[in-house]
Scaffold this motif. Structure first.
Motif, PDB file in Angstrom:
ATOM      1  N   GLU A 207     -51.733  98.965-146.910  1.00 33.16           N
ATOM      2  CA  GLU A 207     -52.145 100.373-147.007  1.00 33.16           C
ATOM      3  C   GLU A 207     -50.949 101.310-146.912  1.00 33.16           C
ATOM      4  O   GLU A 207     -50.876 102.307-147.641  1.00 33.16           O
ATOM      5  N   ARG A 208     -50.012 100.991-146.046  1.00 32.08           N
ATOM      6  CA  ARG A 208     -48.828 101.843-145.913  1.00 32.08           C
ATOM      7  C   ARG A 208     -47.980 101.793-147.170  1.00 32.08           C
ATOM      8  O   ARG A 208     -47.500 102.822-147.646  1.00 32.08           O
ATOM      9  N   LEU A 209     -47.814 100.614-147.753  1.00 26.90           N
ATOM     10  CA  LEU A 209     -47.070 100.510-149.014  1.00 26.90           C
ATOM     11  C   LEU A 209     -47.761 101.307-150.115  1.00 26.90           C
ATOM     12  O   LEU A 209     -47.099 101.963-150.919  1.00 26.90           O
ATOM     13  N   GLU A 210     -49.091 101.259-150.138  1.00 27.69           N
ATOM     14  CA  GLU A 210     -49.841 102.005-151.155  1.00 27.69           C
ATOM     15  C   GLU A 210     -49.673 103.506-150.966  1.00 27.69           C
ATOM     16  O   GLU A 210     -49.690 104.256-151.950  1.00 27.69           O
ATOM     17  N   LYS A 211     -49.498 103.971-149.743  1.00 20.03           N
ATOM     18  CA  LYS A 211     -49.259 105.403-149.498  1.00 20.03           C
ATOM     19  C   LYS A 211     -47.861 105.810-149.929  1.00 20.03           C
ATOM     20  O   LYS A 211     -47.657 106.886-150.489  1.00 20.03           O
ATOM     21  N   ILE A 212     -46.873 104.953-149.643  1.00 17.17           N
ATOM     22  CA  ILE A 212     -45.480 105.257-149.996  1.00 17.17           C
ATOM     23  C   ILE A 212     -45.291 105.192-151.511  1.00 17.17           C
ATOM     24  O   ILE A 212     -44.545 105.982-152.093  1.00 17.17           O
ATOM     25  N   TYR A 213     -45.968 104.248-152.158  1.00 14.85           N
ATOM     26  CA  TYR A 213     -45.834 104.017-153.601  1.00 14.85           C
ATOM     27  C   TYR A 213     -47.208 104.106-154.267  1.00 14.85           C
ATOM     28  O   TYR A 213     -47.737 103.094-154.751  1.00 14.85           O
ATOM     29  N   PRO A 214     -47.794 105.305-154.326  1.00 17.22           N
ATOM     30  CA  PRO A 214     -49.163 105.430-154.864  1.00 17.22           C
ATOM     31  C   PRO A 214     -49.262 104.937-156.309  1.00 17.22           C
ATOM     32  O   PRO A 214     -48.438 105.274-157.154  1.00 17.22           O
ATOM     33  N   GLY A 215     -50.286 104.120-156.532  1.00 12.39           N
ATOM     34  CA  GLY A 215     -50.549 103.618-157.871  1.00 12.39           C
ATOM     35  C   GLY A 215     -49.613 102.520-158.345  1.00 12.39           C
ATOM     36  O   GLY A 215     -49.750 102.032-159.461  1.00 12.39           O
TER      37      GLY A 215
ATOM     38  N   ASP B 181     -40.162  92.824-137.556  1.00  8.19           N
ATOM     39  CA  ASP B 181     -40.408  94.243-137.276  1.00  8.19           C
ATOM     40  C   ASP B 181     -41.751  94.714-137.817  1.00  8.19           C
ATOM     41  O   ASP B 181     -42.286  95.725-137.366  1.00  8.19           O
ATOM     42  N   LEU B 182     -42.300  94.000-138.790  1.00  6.62           N
ATOM     43  CA  LEU B 182     -43.623  94.343-139.317  1.00  6.62           C
ATOM     44  C   LEU B 182     -44.734  93.593-138.585  1.00  6.62           C
ATOM     45  O   LEU B 182     -45.907  93.777-138.881  1.00  6.62           O
ATOM     46  N   GLY B 183     -44.349  92.775-137.625  1.00  7.76           N
ATOM     47  CA  GLY B 183     -45.333  92.067-136.818  1.00  7.76           C
ATOM     48  C   GLY B 183     -46.055  93.016-135.877  1.00  7.76           C
ATOM     49  O   GLY B 183     -45.578  94.112-135.576  1.00  7.76           O
ATOM     50  N   SER B 184     -47.185  92.574-135.429  1.00  8.86           N
ATOM     51  CA  SER B 184     -47.950  93.350-134.459  1.00  8.86           C
ATOM     52  C   SER B 184     -47.329  93.130-133.080  1.00  8.86           C
ATOM     53  O   SER B 184     -47.279  91.998-132.605  1.00  8.86           O
ATOM     54  N   PRO B 185     -46.842  94.199-132.435  1.00  5.96           N
ATOM     55  CA  PRO B 185     -46.215  94.037-131.121  1.00  5.96           C
ATOM     56  C   PRO B 185     -47.166  93.371-130.119  1.00  5.96           C
ATOM     57  O   PRO B 185     -48.374  93.611-130.128  1.00  5.96           O
TER      58      PRO B 185
ATOM     59  N   TYR C  93     -51.201 100.049-134.218  1.00 11.28           N
ATOM     60  CA  TYR C  93     -50.311  99.380-135.162  1.00 11.28           C
ATOM     61  C   TYR C  93     -49.778 100.363-136.200  1.00 11.28           C
ATOM     62  O   TYR C  93     -48.600 100.318-136.556  1.00 11.28           O
ATOM     63  N   ASN C  94     -50.612 101.283-136.657  1.00 15.17           N
ATOM     64  CA  ASN C  94     -50.134 102.288-137.606  1.00 15.17           C
ATOM     65  C   ASN C  94     -49.076 103.190-136.978  1.00 15.17           C
ATOM     66  O   ASN C  94     -48.147 103.619-137.664  1.00 15.17           O
ATOM     67  N   GLN C  95     -49.194 103.464-135.691  1.00 15.34           N
ATOM     68  CA  GLN C  95     -48.133 104.202-134.988  1.00 15.34           C
ATOM     69  C   GLN C  95     -46.834 103.391-135.018  1.00 15.34           C
ATOM     70  O   GLN C  95     -45.758 103.940-135.243  1.00 15.34           O
ATOM     71  N   HIS C  96     -46.949 102.101-134.795  1.00 11.84           N
ATOM     72  CA  HIS C  96     -45.788 101.208-134.866  1.00 11.84           C
ATOM     73  C   HIS C  96     -45.153 101.263-136.262  1.00 11.84           C
ATOM     74  O   HIS C  96     -43.927 101.315-136.392  1.00 11.84           O
ATOM     75  N   LEU C  97     -45.985 101.261-137.298  1.00 14.54           N
ATOM     76  CA  LEU C  97     -45.459 101.296-138.668  1.00 14.54           C
ATOM     77  C   LEU C  97     -44.706 102.586-138.975  1.00 14.54           C
ATOM     78  O   LEU C  97     -43.846 102.595-139.856  1.00 14.54           O
ATOM     79  N   ASN C  98     -45.009 103.655-138.251  1.00 14.91           N
ATOM     80  CA  ASN C  98     -44.278 104.910-138.456  1.00 14.91           C
ATOM     81  C   ASN C  98     -42.781 104.735-138.265  1.00 14.91           C
ATOM     82  O   ASN C  98     -41.991 105.461-138.865  1.00 14.91           O
ATOM     83  N   ASP C  99     -42.399 103.758-137.452  1.00  7.53           N
ATOM     84  CA  ASP C  99     -40.979 103.503-137.185  1.00  7.53           C
ATOM     85  C   ASP C  99     -40.405 102.404-138.074  1.00  7.53           C
ATOM     86  O   ASP C  99     -39.275 101.968-137.860  1.00  7.53           O
ATOM     87  N   GLN C 100     -41.159 101.939-139.042  1.00  5.61           N
ATOM     88  CA  GLN C 100     -40.738 100.796-139.863  1.00  5.61           C
ATOM     89  C   GLN C 100     -40.544 101.142-141.341  1.00  5.61           C
ATOM     90  O   GLN C 100     -40.548 100.255-142.185  1.00  5.61           O
ATOM     91  N   GLU C 101     -40.348 102.412-141.649  1.00  2.10           N
ATOM     92  CA  GLU C 101     -40.256 102.796-143.058  1.00  2.10           C
ATOM     93  C   GLU C 101     -39.107 102.099-143.780  1.00  2.10           C
ATOM     94  O   GLU C 101     -39.252 101.689-144.934  1.00  2.10           O
ATOM     95  N   GLU C 102     -37.984 101.915-143.108  1.00  2.00           N
ATOM     96  CA  GLU C 102     -36.853 101.240-143.750  1.00  2.00           C
ATOM     97  C   GLU C 102     -37.224  99.804-144.130  1.00  2.00           C
ATOM     98  O   GLU C 102     -36.920  99.342-145.234  1.00  2.00           O
ATOM     99  N   LYS C 103     -37.912  99.104-143.247  1.00  2.00           N
ATOM    100  CA  LYS C 103     -38.333  97.729-143.522  1.00  2.00           C
ATOM    101  C   LYS C 103     -39.362  97.699-144.649  1.00  2.00           C
ATOM    102  O   LYS C 103     -39.351  96.806-145.498  1.00  2.00           O
ATOM    103  N   LEU C 104     -40.258  98.698-144.678  1.00  2.00           N
ATOM    104  CA  LEU C 104     -41.250  98.776-145.748  1.00  2.00           C
ATOM    105  C   LEU C 104     -40.583  99.024-147.101  1.00  2.00           C
ATOM    106  O   LEU C 104     -40.977  98.430-148.112  1.00  2.00           O
ATOM    107  N   ARG C 105     -39.579  99.863-147.125  1.00  2.00           N
ATOM    108  CA  ARG C 105     -38.865 100.119-148.385  1.00  2.00           C
ATOM    109  C   ARG C 105     -38.081  98.878-148.829  1.00  2.00           C
ATOM    110  O   ARG C 105     -37.988  98.579-150.017  1.00  2.00           O
TER     111      ARG C 105
END
Length: 144
Positions: A129-137, A63-67, A87-99
């Motif tokens: 980058e998306r992980l860094e936004k969700i979990y800053p620092g 699910d984190l792959g590039s479609p 790809y960043n639009q795709h990641l918008n739907d992958q928050e559960e996988k990122l967490r």
């Protein structure tokens, strides 16, 4: 959270796995949409077997792959700006996988894996980058 990333472009499987071991990686997270490769040793089953023989777990997060439609467009037009926007639009739907990935990072020394040697031209950099936004620092990244 400590995170590594790597690509296998130009690598041989034995030396590549040794690099992961030297870095202390305990789990490899394959973020290719399809875990297949023309390069010997880097398709899913062979890769998993090689990693497990070296005490490294293998996870495939397709699910984190590039479609494929986004990848095909990039191959046609070489427009990385458009690629990363899509790809960043795709990641918008992958928050559960990122967490879920972040939970792994709390307990394991993980490495994101894809093909491209240059992380700046690979979607794994957008995942970071998306992980860094969700979990800053909280995320420390090293590109192997």
């Amino acid at each position: 959270m400590e995170l590594y990333t790597t690509g296998y472009e130009g690598e041989l499987i034995d030396q590549w796995v040794e690099k992961l071991r030297d870095a202390g990686v305990t789990v490899l997270v394959d973020i290719r949409e399809r875990a297949i490769s023309r390069k010997k040793g880097f398709s899913k089953t062979a890769l998993r077997n090689q990693l497990e023989a070296n005490d490294i777990s293998y996870l495939h997060y397709r699910d984190l792959g590039s479609p494929s439609e986004i990848r095909k467009k990039l191959m046609r037009d070489k427009d990385y700006i458009s690629f990363f926007e899509q790809y960043n639009q795709h990641l918008n739907d992958q928050e559960e996988k990122l967490r879920e990935l972040a939970t792994i990072l709390e307990h394991e020394k993980a490495c994101l894996m894809c093909f491209e040697k240059n992380h700046r031209q690979c979607h794994r950099s957008a995942v970071v980058e998306r992980l860094e936004k969700i979990y800053p620092g909280e995320v420390r990244v090293e590109h192997l």
